[in-house]
Write a protein that holds these residues in place. Structure first.
Motif, PDB file in Angstrom:
ATOM      1  N   LYS A 110       0.950  -1.292   0.004  1.00  0.00           N
ATOM      2  CA  LYS A 110       0.015  -0.092   0.108  1.00  0.00           C
ATOM      3  C   LYS A 110       0.908   1.111   0.143  1.00  0.00           C
ATOM      4  O   LYS A 110       1.740   1.138   0.579  1.00  0.00           O
ATOM      5  CB  LYS A 110      -0.893   0.121   1.217  1.00  0.00           C
ATOM      6  CG  LYS A 110      -1.884   1.250   1.398  1.00  0.00           C
ATOM      7  CD  LYS A 110      -2.703   1.131   2.637  1.00  0.00           C
ATOM      8  CE  LYS A 110      -1.996   1.317   3.825  1.00  0.00           C
ATOM      9  NZ  LYS A 110      -2.899   1.453   5.182  1.00  0.00           N
ATOM     10  N   ARG A 111       0.300   2.149  -0.795  1.00  0.00           N
ATOM     11  CA  ARG A 111       1.500   3.533  -1.142  1.00  0.00           C
ATOM     12  C   ARG A 111       0.593   4.641  -0.705  1.00  0.00           C
ATOM     13  O   ARG A 111      -0.954   4.704  -1.166  1.00  0.00           O
ATOM     14  CB  ARG A 111       2.061   3.666  -2.287  1.00  0.00           C
ATOM     15  CG  ARG A 111       3.022   2.549  -2.669  1.00  0.00           C
ATOM     16  CD  ARG A 111       3.709   3.049  -3.946  1.00  0.00           C
ATOM     17  NE  ARG A 111       4.089   4.097  -4.029  1.00  0.00           N
ATOM     18  CZ  ARG A 111       5.554   4.505  -3.850  1.00  0.00           C
ATOM     19  NH1 ARG A 111       6.389   3.658  -3.352  1.00  0.00           N
ATOM     20  NH2 ARG A 111       5.896   5.617  -3.984  1.00  0.00           N
ATOM     21  N   GLY A 112       0.713   5.578   0.232  1.00  0.00           N
ATOM     22  CA  GLY A 112       0.323   6.803   0.303  1.00  0.00           C
ATOM     23  C   GLY A 112      -0.776   6.772   1.338  1.00  0.00           C
ATOM     24  O   GLY A 112      -1.472   5.876   1.541  1.00  0.00           O
ATOM     25  N   TYR A 113      -1.094   7.893   2.146  1.00  0.00           N
ATOM     26  CA  TYR A 113      -2.154   8.149   3.153  1.00  0.00           C
ATOM     27  C   TYR A 113      -2.921   9.542   2.605  1.00  0.00           C
ATOM     28  O   TYR A 113      -2.338  10.481   2.618  1.00  0.00           O
ATOM     29  CB  TYR A 113      -1.700   8.099   4.457  1.00  0.00           C
ATOM     30  CG  TYR A 113      -1.089   6.756   4.734  1.00  0.00           C
ATOM     31  CD1 TYR A 113      -1.870   5.814   5.295  1.00  0.00           C
ATOM     32  CD2 TYR A 113       0.293   6.649   4.775  1.00  0.00           C
ATOM     33  CE1 TYR A 113      -1.306   4.724   5.682  1.00  0.00           C
ATOM     34  CE2 TYR A 113       0.848   5.230   4.988  1.00  0.00           C
ATOM     35  CZ  TYR A 113       0.133   4.290   5.715  1.00  0.00           C
ATOM     36  OH  TYR A 113       0.809   3.061   5.682  1.00  0.00           O
ATOM     37  N   LEU A 114      -4.044   9.425   2.479  1.00  0.00           N
ATOM     38  CA  LEU A 114      -5.181  10.759   2.305  1.00  0.00           C
ATOM     39  C   LEU A 114      -6.056  11.018   3.404  1.00  0.00           C
ATOM     40  O   LEU A 114      -6.658  10.188   3.692  1.00  0.00           O
ATOM     41  CB  LEU A 114      -5.810  10.377   1.097  1.00  0.00           C
ATOM     42  CG  LEU A 114      -6.529  11.577   0.590  1.00  0.00           C
ATOM     43  CD1 LEU A 114      -5.914  12.476   0.027  1.00  0.00           C
ATOM     44  CD2 LEU A 114      -7.590  11.027  -0.719  1.00  0.00           C
ATOM     45  N   LEU A 118      -3.930  13.215  -8.946  1.00  0.00           N
ATOM     46  CA  LEU A 118      -4.995  13.539  -7.804  1.00  0.00           C
ATOM     47  C   LEU A 118      -5.238  12.352  -7.185  1.00  0.00           C
ATOM     48  O   LEU A 118      -5.770  11.200  -7.668  1.00  0.00           O
ATOM     49  CB  LEU A 118      -6.112  14.280  -8.454  1.00  0.00           C
ATOM     50  CG  LEU A 118      -5.854  15.632  -9.454  1.00  0.00           C
ATOM     51  CD1 LEU A 118      -5.951  15.261 -10.858  1.00  0.00           C
ATOM     52  CD2 LEU A 118      -7.205  16.305  -8.656  1.00  0.00           C
ATOM     53  N   TRP A 119      -5.244  12.457  -5.745  1.00  0.00           N
ATOM     54  CA  TRP A 119      -5.725  11.487  -4.933  1.00  0.00           C
ATOM     55  C   TRP A 119      -7.207  11.748  -4.413  1.00  0.00           C
ATOM     56  O   TRP A 119      -7.210  13.110  -3.963  1.00  0.00           O
ATOM     57  CB  TRP A 119      -4.876  11.157  -3.829  1.00  0.00           C
ATOM     58  CG  TRP A 119      -3.442  10.609  -4.084  1.00  0.00           C
ATOM     59  CD1 TRP A 119      -3.173  10.235  -5.107  1.00  0.00           C
ATOM     60  CD2 TRP A 119      -2.613  10.609  -3.133  1.00  0.00           C
ATOM     61  NE1 TRP A 119      -1.793   9.717  -5.137  1.00  0.00           N
ATOM     62  CE2 TRP A 119      -1.492   9.863  -3.898  1.00  0.00           C
ATOM     63  CE3 TRP A 119      -2.339  10.667  -1.774  1.00  0.00           C
ATOM     64  CZ2 TRP A 119       0.154   9.639  -3.384  1.00  0.00           C
ATOM     65  CZ3 TRP A 119      -0.893  10.399  -1.284  1.00  0.00           C
ATOM     66  CH2 TRP A 119      -0.068   9.680  -1.865  1.00  0.00           C
ATOM     67  N   ASN A 165      -7.871   0.229  -4.338  1.00  0.00           N
ATOM     68  CA  ASN A 165      -7.476  -1.259  -4.137  1.00  0.00           C
ATOM     69  C   ASN A 165      -6.931  -1.915  -5.307  1.00  0.00           C
ATOM     70  O   ASN A 165      -7.049  -3.290  -5.305  1.00  0.00           O
ATOM     71  CB  ASN A 165      -8.719  -1.783  -3.436  1.00  0.00           C
ATOM     72  CG  ASN A 165      -8.843  -1.509  -1.899  1.00  0.00           C
ATOM     73  OD1 ASN A 165      -7.841  -0.894  -1.261  1.00  0.00           O
ATOM     74  ND2 ASN A 165     -10.015  -1.780  -1.368  1.00  0.00           N
ATOM     75  N   GLN A 166      -7.015  -1.374  -6.586  1.00  0.00           N
ATOM     76  CA  GLN A 166      -6.436  -1.987  -7.683  1.00  0.00           C
ATOM     77  C   GLN A 166      -4.970  -1.753  -7.713  1.00  0.00           C
ATOM     78  O   GLN A 166      -4.470  -0.829  -7.539  1.00  0.00           O
ATOM     79  CB  GLN A 166      -7.183  -1.269  -9.021  1.00  0.00           C
ATOM     80  CG  GLN A 166      -8.840  -1.438  -9.207  1.00  0.00           C
ATOM     81  CD  GLN A 166      -8.863  -1.334 -10.708  1.00  0.00           C
ATOM     82  OE1 GLN A 166      -8.511  -0.830 -11.453  1.00  0.00           O
ATOM     83  NE2 GLN A 166     -10.172  -1.774 -10.893  1.00  0.00           N
ATOM     84  N   GLU A 212      -5.744   2.959  -0.866  1.00  0.00           N
ATOM     85  CA  GLU A 212      -6.937   2.930  -0.186  1.00  0.00           C
ATOM     86  C   GLU A 212      -8.154   4.070  -0.563  1.00  0.00           C
ATOM     87  O   GLU A 212      -8.854   4.196  -0.383  1.00  0.00           O
ATOM     88  CB  GLU A 212      -7.208   2.823   1.115  1.00  0.00           C
ATOM     89  CG  GLU A 212      -6.321   1.310   1.721  1.00  0.00           C
ATOM     90  CD  GLU A 212      -5.988   1.456   3.110  1.00  0.00           C
ATOM     91  OE1 GLU A 212      -6.324   2.503   3.819  1.00  0.00           O
ATOM     92  OE2 GLU A 212      -6.023   0.251   3.746  1.00  0.00           O
ATOM     93  N   PHE A 213      -7.489   5.127  -1.644  1.00  0.00           N
ATOM     94  CA  PHE A 213      -8.127   5.975  -2.225  1.00  0.00           C
ATOM     95  C   PHE A 213      -8.052   5.925  -3.825  1.00  0.00           C
ATOM     96  O   PHE A 213      -7.432   5.255  -4.321  1.00  0.00           O
ATOM     97  CB  PHE A 213      -7.479   7.338  -1.915  1.00  0.00           C
ATOM     98  CG  PHE A 213      -6.167   7.398  -1.973  1.00  0.00           C
ATOM     99  CD1 PHE A 213      -5.361   7.445  -3.226  1.00  0.00           C
ATOM    100  CD2 PHE A 213      -5.117   7.130  -0.607  1.00  0.00           C
ATOM    101  CE1 PHE A 213      -4.204   7.553  -3.046  1.00  0.00           C
ATOM    102  CE2 PHE A 213      -3.866   7.102  -0.941  1.00  0.00           C
ATOM    103  CZ  PHE A 213      -3.296   7.510  -2.238  1.00  0.00           C
ATOM    104  N   ASP A 214      -9.030   6.702  -4.370  1.00  0.00           N
ATOM    105  CA  ASP A 214      -9.118   6.456  -5.896  1.00  0.00           C
ATOM    106  C   ASP A 214      -7.934   7.580  -6.486  1.00  0.00           C
ATOM    107  O   ASP A 214      -7.783   8.631  -5.669  1.00  0.00           O
ATOM    108  CB  ASP A 214     -10.521   7.161  -6.552  1.00  0.00           C
ATOM    109  CG  ASP A 214     -11.922   6.185  -6.331  1.00  0.00           C
ATOM    110  OD1 ASP A 214     -11.399   4.967  -6.186  1.00  0.00           O
ATOM    111  OD2 ASP A 214     -12.824   6.626  -6.013  1.00  0.00           O
TER     112      ASP A 214
END
Length: 278
Positions: A6-10, A85-86, A67-68, A33-35
């Motif tokens: 998993k990469r990045g946190y929004l 863009l997250w 999640n893709q 876990e974000f688009d």
């Protein structure tokens, strides 16, 4: 064995990055876990999303639903510029009105198993102007800048959905590379995470040998079938737990009949016990 991290946190509703670099950048397969929206500007980049490779051209737009599993393959001999863009999926859902779903472009990408949009010239100009406005608003400090950021971002999402609804990039065969049989297998796995997904059972389901399945999956996606299945099960389990499903039930609904095996796999991936994320 390769890792899929998993990469990045929004923490915000959305975030914008405008990046231009020319460095050796080797990004492994990962998910969010974000688009995610990637607006490709310059460079020589192939983007792999769920086993399908997209050959990007300037102003191509890549939609990566949460999640893709995906990764960019970057030629570092050329500068790579992109706007990323997250987006918090719940934020888009909260701004649906009159039956218009701002997350529809991501839903379509999931349903069609196709992530690439190649806008027409007139649409590119419109998107360019809107993205510049969003970027400027997010970097400003004047009165109302946060409200302006939100309104301009929502305008961008409206235009992006309009473009996605009329897009026919899936008909442009030179824009991507895929294997129809593998697409069927990936769709089957994602729809049946609670069932027996041993490689033997999948091979029987699709009338191929186990060795051919393993070879084809690795060749087309870059990661093993076993790793992909395990990863998707754990990602879904985490989502269920966050939605309030009891930990044991979440594991069972994602194909883990052995609770101790589920705990070990979950902690190895997330670094915490399932109960710690509920």
């Amino acid at each position: 064995m390769e890792m899929i991290n998993k990469r990045g946190y929004l923490k915000e509703d959305f975030r914008l990055f405008h990046i231009r670099d020319q460095v050796e950048l080797e990004l492994g397969y990962h998910y969010h876990e974000f688009d995610k929206i990637v607006v490709f500007l310059t460079g020589n980049v192939t983007y792999v999303v769920e086993g399908k490779a997209y050959f990007l051209k300037p102003w191509d737009i890549l939609l990566v639903p949460h999640n893709q599993i995906h990764r960019p393959i970057i030629d570092s001999s050329e500068p790579y510029e992109r706007i990323i863009l997250w987006v918090n999926a719940d934020y888009l859902r909260d701004h649906c009105l009159g039956g218009d779903d701002l997350r529809q472009c991501f839903t379509m990408a999931e349903e069609k198993s196709f992530s690439l949009i190649r806008p027409e010239n007139a649409d590119r100009v419109t998107l360019m102007k809107q993205l510049n406005t969003v970027e400027s608003a997010m970097g400003a400090q004047e009165f109302g800048h946060e409200l302006l950021s939100r309104t301009t971002f929502l305008q961008f999402m409206i235009e992006l959905n309009r473009i996605a609804l009329k897009d026919h990039t899936a008909m442009v065969k030179e824009a991507f590379r895929s294997d129809p049989k593998l697409e069927e297998i990936i769709a089957y796995v994602n729809a049946n995470l609670e069932k027996d997904l041993s490689l033997e059972s999948i091979a029987r389901q699709f009338y191929m040998s186990k060795s051919y399945l393993m070879h084809k999956f690795k060749e087309m996606t870059g990661y093993s079938a076993h790793k992909y299945i395990q990863q998707k099960r754990l990602i879904q389990a985490a989502e269920l737990i966050r939605d309030g499903v009891p930990v044991v039930e979440a594991g069972q609904r994602c194909g883990y009949g052995d609770y101790s095996a589920f705990l070990r796999a979950f902690k190895k991936l997330y670094g915490v016990n399932p109960s710690d994320i509920s």
